[in-house]
Write an enzyme that holds these catalytic residues in place. Sequence first.
Site, mmCIF file in Angstrom:
data_model
loop_
_atom_site.group_PDB
_atom_site.id
_atom_site.type_symbol
_atom_site.label_atom_id
_atom_site.label_comp_id
_atom_site.label_asym_id
_atom_site.label_seq_id
_atom_site.Cartn_x
_atom_site.Cartn_y
_atom_site.Cartn_z
ATOM 1 C CG ASN A 195 -1.943 -0.930 1.693
ATOM 2 O OD1 ASN A 195 -2.362 -1.201 0.623
ATOM 3 N ND2 ASN A 195 -2.376 -1.446 2.334
ATOM 4 C CE1 TYR A 196 6.230 3.987 -3.298
ATOM 5 C CE2 TYR A 196 4.656 5.746 -3.856
ATOM 6 C CZ TYR A 196 5.982 6.062 -3.267
ATOM 7 O OH TYR A 196 6.881 6.702 -3.756
ATOM 8 N N PRO A 197 1.115 4.540 -0.727
ATOM 9 C CG PRO A 197 -1.147 5.354 -2.668
ATOM 10 C CD PRO A 197 -0.245 3.667 -2.276
ATOM 11 C CG ASP A 198 -2.293 3.573 3.827
ATOM 12 O OD1 ASP A 198 -3.073 4.183 3.081
ATOM 13 O OD2 ASP A 198 -2.496 2.168 4.052
ATOM 14 C CG HIS A 199 3.289 1.985 3.821
ATOM 15 N ND1 HIS A 199 2.405 1.164 3.146
ATOM 16 C CD2 HIS A 199 3.859 1.326 5.109
ATOM 17 C CE1 HIS A 199 2.252 0.554 4.398
ATOM 18 N NE2 HIS A 199 2.830 0.568 5.206
#
Lengths: 393, 406
Positions: B172-176
Amino acid sequence: MTDPNRCRGPLDDVRVVDLTTSLGAYTGRLLSDLGAEVIRVEPVTERPERHRPPLSQSGLSLNWAFMEAGKRIVSEADVDVASVIGTADLLLTSEGPAALSARGLHPGDTTQRNPALVHVSISPYGLTGPYADRPASDLTLLAAGGLLALAGDPDREPVRAWGDQTAVIAGTHAATAALIALLSLESTGRGQVVDLSAQEAVAHSLENAVQYLDLEGSVRRRAGAGPVEAGTGLFRCADGWVYLVGGLGGRPLAWPALVNWLLDQGIAEAETLLGPQWQERSWRRSSEASRIFRSIFERAARSGTKQELYEAGQSRGVSIAPVATPADLLASPQLTERGFFVPISVDGEQLLCPGPPYRFAGAPVGPRSGEPAVAAGAEPRRSGTPEHERTRA
Amino acid sequence: MTTALPLDGVRVADFTWVGAGPFLTKPLADHGADVIKIESRTRTDPIRWMAPFRDGEPGPDRSGYFANRNSSKRSICLDLKHPEGRRIALELIARSDVVANNYTPGTMDRLGLGYETVRRRTPEIIYLEMPMQGVSGPHRDFRGYGLTIAAAGGLLGLSGYPDRPPVGTGTNYPDHVPNPLHGAIAVLAALRNRRRTGRGEYIELAQLESTVNAIGPALLAAAAGHSTERMANDDPIAAPHGVYPCVGDDEWCAIGVFTDQHWKALTDVLEAPALARRPEYANPDGRRNARRELDTLLATETVAWNADTLAAALADRGVPAAPVRDAEGVLHHDPQLRARDHWVRLDHPVMGPSVYDGIPYRLSETPGRLRSPAPLLGADSRAVCVDLLGMSDAAYEDLAHEGVVG
């Protein structure tokens, strides 16, 4: 000319000297958006970043135009770099220690010469350690930091995230660190070195993969676009894909709404999804369940566009999203109504550019100019002379 | 170590939960801010129940997913729907510099903790919201989970093989990355502005907009009429450019040939003079046109190499190269990460010694550090109510008995 009514960004009166390569360019862009004066000093030799495709009509790299928007561009030939650094609060570089030393820019030296300077050193591997001077690129840093191994289909090679995401990963951490150091500078008058490793920044974005190994002894592998679960994942529609979340962790989500949506479209087979096994974790996670769900859902989805399915599903409480292309985003009703895209001028060509990642109610934030104008030289600090040539978008 | 931390004296009333929000407040906490998580006993943060767990056994204080993003913070439990719970929350906010939340739009208002309410009592507050779509617009109430933002924000569709459906980053790239770090940048910039002007700030970070900004060049290209497609590991300039198989199961070396010197060095290292002599590969355009053929030819050579050895040999000759490290590789086998002491082991009261991500940067004079492991659910309820907010022990006991705090 100084405009007394000029709206001030939150980083008003901060001067940044940007000597980065493409790895560090996003940091200065973020600081410029927040109101800092960012002076980009370009080397005398032509920079390959300016010609990296895709290009504007005039042949300027659009990647470069995005990363440099709002900065003030000067040539190294026209300024004395050491003097310009002497007027700065923050100095940004993005090369390893040997390359910096060769240019007289090692952070140990720059901060010794300028005790009130924060030198934000973004580098591929950090300023110390056995790999500190290894050559690197976006792809090799994604590999070295562990993110590349998580991406891709199991039967194919690991695959890169689009664009130079290491510039975003390193750049956002670097801007965070730069602002922490700026707060310290402005309260104590003391500068310092920020030593950021892009490899470590990538290793900070592995979600839970390292903790999986530490706590449960398992190494996460690349698994395509996500775990197998009926009702969740990518589904084909008339003009591409949608991403549907009909369940998470083996539990259904808004399942009745999803099934009713299918039934209302005349898909009689959707009745079968009301059976009790569709509430069971083991069935939902079976490839058989995924196959059945997919054939039913795609029968309904194939006549709808991404946008139609998005709005219809969401209006029923179903978590569905378009797999948006850049063109879809430019036409997004949500982003359009919110005025997200702002026109900037790239070599005289007016183009819509994404706005800033955040909005401040009390301060202007965003791309400060379109055209990265090439200016003759850096003004002395706080001389009361030009606010410089940047024009508001 | 007891060095003063650069954000000493800053307090954050942290209403964020799940993914992106807690990764926003983590760098603030690791650099000295007193970040107090406001949690609920009845509706616990879902990520406390997300794997991995110590020894695979679920429990609200056993998740490594939760722990890793909540180092250096405190936790109190409040029933925000109870008038006393709300009053305590407002007291805490009045003693804070920053309020952060990532609830759906309108939630904080319904709890009586919306910006207008808070500002009346605490006008200098920095108040950050991070709704998925923003607090306005026709999609403001749309919901999403998992990869929704990556899909709707464009990154998912652009990442993957051209001949297959997109795959994204596998996380979950946007979350990280973009959502939490853009948020941290905004909060720090607002803190800086407040120190100069005395003014608070309301910050809205729409997760969709933050994610689209991270692929900004693709949007500018689309606006200029270019279509951007998935291109696997191809590069607009470099070729060969990709990952090449090495000795072992699923072992790869990432290599990028950007210049003629890189090409010469690569063919020298691989001892493939026949390749070096081919005139059609002598310049970047030729190599790019022949990139699929070159990928195949190179793979037949690299497969005899150990990935680390090959990367080292290429790097010595100035060619960007690195082994593709998995979690095992970055945690246990990377000499650089080890030399930089990247990973941090903290002794958690329930989970025992556990690995946390280190801070990817060091400030030479005012370095941050992971000061403590993630807090147990509600571990600091009493300390915050009594020591910080000045509540009497008896009053605390009464409220705890009623289930309002604790």
